[in-house]
Design an enzyme around this catalytic site. Structure first.
Site, short mmCIF file in Angstrom:
data_model
loop_
_atom_site.label_atom_id
_atom_site.label_comp_id
_atom_site.label_asym_id
_atom_site.label_seq_id
_atom_site.Cartn_x
_atom_site.Cartn_y
_atom_site.Cartn_z
N LYS A 244 0.82 -1.21 0.00
CA LYS A 244 0.00 0.00 0.00
C LYS A 244 0.87 1.27 0.00
CE LYS A 244 -4.05 -2.22 0.83
NZ LYS A 244 -3.74 -3.62 1.08
C1 LIG Z 1 -4.42 -4.80 0.58
C2 LIG Z 1 -3.64 -6.05 0.54
C3 LIG Z 1 -3.93 -7.08 -0.38
C4 LIG Z 1 -5.12 -6.99 -1.31
O1 LIG Z 1 -4.94 -6.01 -2.32
P1 LIG Z 1 -6.18 -5.46 -3.15
O2 LIG Z 1 -5.63 -4.36 -3.97
O3 LIG Z 1 -7.17 -5.00 -2.14
O4 LIG Z 1 -6.70 -6.59 -3.97
C5 LIG Z 1 -3.11 -8.18 -0.41
N1 LIG Z 1 -2.07 -8.30 0.44
C6 LIG Z 1 -1.75 -7.35 1.34
C7 LIG Z 1 -0.60 -7.56 2.26
C8 LIG Z 1 -2.52 -6.19 1.41
O5 LIG Z 1 -2.21 -5.24 2.31
#
Ligand SMILES: *Cc1c(COP(=O)(O)O)cnc(C)c1O
Length: 497
Positions: free
Chosen positions: A112
């Site tokens: 993120k």
């Molecule tokens: C948010 C997240 C996901 C999922 O990603 P999306 O974009 O919501 O599909 C997978 N793994 C981790 C560690 C995340 O923080």
């Protein structure tokens, strides 16, 4: 480049407005009217660039209303100084075919950060361009990682307030500690008694509530979103898939003669949608492999064409993927119906009213062509962590393990041996307890003893951001009912309803 809402083609805005508002008035998501393409010459020059330069180049194609200076300010602010060695997305080869795209070298140790380090720059720049002089209030619903990454990105950013809601029993101990120790004057954190979908629905409801909107307006404030419903969150994620391809080019033409597959551990469908856009731009991606945990609503959807959220919700060891309503799928449907806003709105209304919808045969055929969906159980997730450590001497977290497990199933079921890029979305240290258990260790009671043990047993380094939490001061211990979220928001903003 102009953007339309997935639910109303008459809602047409430039990227700055799309980013500043986050979501369209009627609840749709903003999507570019067309996807810009990159030529072989583009890729040849991208190959020699740093990540910052690649980001400017790729984002510049989508955010055409940003000046070169603004793009430069945003990309440098985001990607210089806050990632290990200024390498936000290094590619690590496990063997001849398997490449891991490590997306967790940022300040909060999850992918993120790639988007949320730049979003505050994009958003404040956009707010200036839209020029309404209002204070931006960022509301976030999080399954754990978005919340911390957004808090870290927006802390003490001028003219912004950020409020994060997370499911009380749905995040890891380390994730909770990361959020509740967040520094900054403009930050607020609250747990809700509910799951992630409740938090996300609560936030969406507040966003689209005309009464609340009017109250904010009277106080010269405006909501925006740091969730991947905001285009400013999604666009920066396209960059690292382009970047991964540029890095793979070093392996020579023969290596990529049939393209490469991409595997993404998926929740809200944002990360994998970014991979789709990279493919649409010209990156030679073969299959987009959508990996889920026991919350396998997407696996079923990609198999049957029916999206049905009426099912049991599981709390898993990959909590950031514990989601039953994958918001960004709406953008995918809009793309695959040639921007049919009426049809997309109809499906979303049906999702809201009945919890499900079924796409038509044409969309189903396109989905089958583009995607392969799979899921794995808790036991398989744990076994994959231990197998990957044994086989490659490489430690992965619980989310990345879901991707690796589903990739193994994909290969076994299709025989497709093309090279692969697996998105590694979090540091194993964020989920130390589950990872320790997976590699057959007794889990110590104390979270930081667990982290130290993991480091000892696997000969890997504890990320500095995680180590620092041990002495961080707890700032937030708020809990509310999901029905009370709007009241909590107004109280925090000092607004009387
Ligand atoms: C948010 C997240 C996901 C999922 O990603 P999306 O974009 O919501 O599909 C997978 N793994 C981790 C560690 C995340 O923080």
């Amino acid at each position: 480049m102009l953007y339309n809402s997935t639910r109303d083609n008459n809602a047409t805005v430039e990227s700055a407005a799309a980013i500043a508002h986050g979501i369209s008035k009627e609840g749709g998501l903003f999507v570019p009217q067309s996807v810009p393409t990159l030529t072989a010459e583009d890729f040849a020059s991208l190959k020699t660039m740093s990540y910052v330069e690649r980001a400017k180049y790729v984002l510049g194609k989508f955010l055409t209303d940003f000046t070169a200076e603004e793009m430069d300010y945003c990309a440098k602010g985001a990607y210089l100084g806050s990632f290990d060695n200024d390498l936000p997305a290094p590619l690590k080869a496990l063997d001849d075919k398997v490449n891991i795209l490590e997306l967790w070298h940022g300040p909060t140790c999850a992918f993120k950060d790639l988007a949320l380090q730049i979003l505050p720059y994009l958003l404040t720049t956009s707010a200036k361009k839209v020029g309404d002089g209002k204070k931006t209030v960022i509301l976030v619903a999080t399954s754990g990682d978005t919340g911390k990454a957004a808090l870290e990105g927006f802390k003490d950013v001028k003219d912004t307030e950020i409020m994060v809601f997370y499911p009380n029993d749905g995040v890891s101990a380390m994730q909770q500690l990361q959020m509740n120790t967040q520094k900054g004057e403009n930050v607020y954190v609250c747990a809700i008694n509910g799951n992630f979908d409740d938090a996300q629905t609560g936030v969406k409801t507040i966003f689209t509530d005309d009464g609340i909107k009017a109250l904010l307006e009277e106080n010269n404030m405006e909501f925006s979103s740091a969730n991947s419903i905001n285009w400013g969150r999604l666009a920066p994620q396209i960059v690292y898939y382009v970047s991964a391809y540029c890095d793979l080019l070093d392996k020579g033409e023969d290596y990529l003669k049939d393209g490469f597959n991409v595997v993404v551990p998926t929740g809200n469908f944002g990360n994998i949608l970014a991979a789709y856009y990279a493919k649409a731009m010209g990156v030679p991606v073969g299959k987009l492999i959508c990996a889920s945990n026991s919350n396998n609503v997407l696996t079923d959807f990609l198999g049957t064409g029916t999206y049905d959220r009426n099912r049991k919700f599981f709390t898993t060891i990959s909590p950031s993927m514990d989601i039953l309503i994958s918001s960004n799928l709406e953008r995918m449907l809009y793309e695959l119906t040639d921007h049919n806003d009426k049809l997309v709105a109809q499906w979303q209304n049906s999702l809201k009213a009945e919890g499900k919808y079924t796409v038509n045969d044409e969309v189903m055929a396109s989905l089958k062509e583009l995607f392969w969906g799979g899921y794995c159980t808790e036991e398989q997730t744990a076994a994959t962590i231990s197998e990957t450590l044994d086989k490659y001497g490489y430690l992965i977290d619980t989310h990345t393990a879901v991707a690796v497990s589903v990739y193994n199933d994909y290969k076994a079921s299709t025989g497709d041996e093309r090279p692969v890029v697996i998105a590694s979305t979090a540091s194993p240290y964020k989920f130390a307890n589950s990872v320790l258990e997976a590699i057959g260790q007794q889990v110590p009671e104390n979270e930081f003893d667990a982290v130290k043990l993991l480091s000892e047993k696997t000969d890997t380094q504890i990320p500095a951001a995680i180590a620092a939490l041990e002495t961080a001061v707890l700032r937030f211990e708020n809990v509310c009912e999901k029905e009370d979220m709007s009241k909590v928001v107004l109280d925090r903003l000092g607004i009387k309803a």
